[in-house]
Design an enzyme around this catalytic site. Sequence first.
Site, mmCIF file in Angstrom:
data_model
loop_
_atom_site.group_PDB
_atom_site.id
_atom_site.type_symbol
_atom_site.label_atom_id
_atom_site.label_comp_id
_atom_site.label_asym_id
_atom_site.label_seq_id
_atom_site.Cartn_x
_atom_site.Cartn_y
_atom_site.Cartn_z
ATOM 1 N N ILE A 186 0.886 5.240 1.409
ATOM 2 C CA ILE A 186 0.293 6.015 2.496
ATOM 3 C C ILE A 186 0.420 7.503 2.182
ATOM 4 O O ILE A 186 1.530 8.002 1.936
ATOM 5 C CB ILE A 186 1.024 5.726 3.837
ATOM 6 C CG1 ILE A 186 1.077 4.222 4.139
ATOM 7 C CG2 ILE A 186 0.379 6.508 4.981
ATOM 8 C CD1 ILE A 186 -0.216 3.594 4.546
ATOM 9 N N ASP A 204 1.880 -8.577 11.782
ATOM 10 C CA ASP A 204 3.059 -7.794 11.376
ATOM 11 C C ASP A 204 3.471 -6.843 12.511
ATOM 12 O O ASP A 204 3.465 -5.626 12.354
ATOM 13 C CB ASP A 204 2.734 -7.006 10.102
ATOM 14 C CG ASP A 204 3.978 -6.398 9.441
ATOM 15 O OD1 ASP A 204 5.114 -6.781 9.831
ATOM 16 O OD2 ASP A 204 3.821 -5.542 8.558
ATOM 17 N N ALA A 219 0.814 -1.212 0.000
ATOM 18 C CA ALA A 219 0.000 0.000 0.000
ATOM 19 C C ALA A 219 0.849 1.265 0.000
ATOM 20 O O ALA A 219 1.998 1.256 0.433
ATOM 21 C CB ALA A 219 -0.908 -0.003 1.225
#
Length: 206
Positions: free
Chosen positions: A12, A113, A10
Amino acid sequence: MELISKGAEADIYKGRWAGLDAIYKVRASKPYMISELDERLRRERTVREARMMLAARQVVPTPFIFYVGNSIIVMEDVGRRRLKEELGNKPTEARILGEYLGRLHSVGIMHGDPNTSNVIFNESSNRWYIIDFGLSLHTRRFEDFATDVHLVNEVFIVQHQEVYEEAFRSFLDGYSSVTENAGLIVEKVKEIERRGRYARRRSFIF
Ligand SMILES: Nc1ncnc2c1ncn2[C@@H]1O[C@H](COP(=O)(O)OP(=O)(O)O)[C@@H](O)[C@H]1O
Ligand SMILES: [Mg+2]
């Protein structure tokens, strides 16, 4: 919008939402993937992350979610003070990661994670937040919880070696203080470390 992080999964961005500082977590399309599969995966992971963030919110501070779309989550910006940069000066801060991970495990959530970039101190509420639930899942298996603890050990060895001993001890103190079966889970971690390639490397506790 300003890009503040580019990950494998992803991007950000820092932006605004309804007059507030906001973070846009965007799962960008991958050109090398079949587009229907790509779209489905991005949607599933986005929805899962938002759901797991909400579930986690019962027991740990997580960013407030403003909006969830097919491949985007807009959430509260909790600031830039990551545990990653703070740990070197204050290794005992690792205790908070232990407590948060323990609280998640106690309600059957594996984080998936648990690294020190995913723990951020929010100056306005004076609290630590935990983020990045893209790999989280509901589980009751001790192996899954042990995997989280093992990952923390790995992150501390690789990224915080200069304070490893004190940091990992503080982490375990925090973890054990809130986790009913911490002893059994730590036994499982030792098993993981013994049977993996990790056995060759020395860590103080295992
Ligand atoms: N809600 C948030 N508030 C402040 N910073 C954030 C927020 N979400 C993400 N970040 C920043 O962006 C980085 C990457 O976001 P993260 O959700 O962890 O994605 P990735 O899967 O790429 O690790 C984080 O380490 C943190 O620095
Ligand atoms: Mg992350």
